[in-house]
Design a protein around this motif. Structure first.
Motif, short mmCIF file in Angstrom:
data_model
loop_
_atom_site.label_atom_id
_atom_site.label_comp_id
_atom_site.label_asym_id
_atom_site.label_seq_id
_atom_site.Cartn_x
_atom_site.Cartn_y
_atom_site.Cartn_z
N LEU A 66 0.66 -1.34 0.02
CA LEU A 66 0.04 -0.05 -0.14
C LEU A 66 0.91 1.27 0.09
O LEU A 66 0.25 2.28 -0.14
N LEU A 67 2.39 1.10 0.37
CA LEU A 67 2.93 2.41 0.42
C LEU A 67 3.02 3.33 -1.16
O LEU A 67 2.91 4.48 -0.88
N PRO A 68 3.01 2.63 -2.17
CA PRO A 68 2.90 3.36 -3.39
C PRO A 68 1.46 4.08 -3.53
O PRO A 68 1.48 5.03 -4.19
N VAL A 69 0.34 3.62 -2.97
CA VAL A 69 -0.64 4.38 -2.82
C VAL A 69 -0.57 5.55 -2.21
O VAL A 69 -0.99 6.74 -2.52
N LEU A 70 0.01 5.60 -1.01
CA LEU A 70 0.25 6.66 -0.19
C LEU A 70 1.16 7.66 -1.00
O LEU A 70 0.91 9.03 -1.05
N ASP A 71 2.15 7.31 -1.69
CA ASP A 71 3.17 7.85 -2.42
C ASP A 71 2.12 8.66 -3.68
O ASP A 71 2.35 10.14 -3.99
N ASP A 72 1.26 7.98 -4.37
CA ASP A 72 0.50 8.60 -4.97
C ASP A 72 -0.46 10.00 -4.82
O ASP A 72 -0.78 10.69 -5.41
#
Length: 113
Positions: A16-22
Motif C-alpha cells: 500500500l505504500l505506493p498508494v500513499l506516494d500517489d
C-alpha cells in the motif's frame, strides 16, 4: 504464528505504500488549483488511508532536509554539490516507513557533498 501475522501485515503495508506516494503526488498537483472542495476531499481520503495504516503499526520515518545523513536510516540516491549541507540531506525524494522498530522502506534522499 505471531511472526507469520507480522510478516503478512508487513507485506500488505508494503503493497500500500505506493498508494500513499500517489496521494502525496496527487495532492501536490491538486493544490496548484484553487478547487478547495477537491483538495479537501482528496485530503480526507488520504488521511483515512493513513490512519488505517497507522492503526496497523505503520509509522513514517522522521527525516528532513538538513538532517545529518545516516545510512542506517536512509538510502542516498545521489549526491550534489552543496557546501553548506555537506554530509546532510538536501532533499527527500521518497518517504520511508517502519513497522514497529523495523524500517520496511528506507527514505530515499539526496545528500550534499
Amino acid at each position: 504464528r505471531i511472526e507469520l501475522f507480522k510478516t503478512a501485515n508487513q507485506d500488505v503495508l508494503l503493497a500500500l505504500l505506493p498508494v500513499l506516494d500517489d496521494f502525496d503526488r496527487a495532492l501536490a498537483e491538486i493544490k496548484k488549483t484553487d478547487d478547495n472542495v477537491l483538495i479537501q476531499g482528496v485530503e480526507l481520503i488520504q488521511e483515512k488511508l493513513k490512519s488505517t495504516l497507522v492503526s496497523k503499526g505503520l509509522e513514517e520515518v522522521e527525516i528532513k532536509v538538513g538532517d545529518v545523513f545516516n545510512a542506517d536510516f536512509a538510502e542516498a540516491i545521489t549526491q550534489i554539490p552543496a557546501p553548506k549541507l555537506k554530509g546532510k540531506i538536501v532533499d527527500v525524494l521518497e518517504k520511508g516507513y517502519k513497522l514497529g522498530d523495523k524500517i520496511i522502506r528506507f527514505p530515499k534522499v539526496v545528500i550534499g557533498q
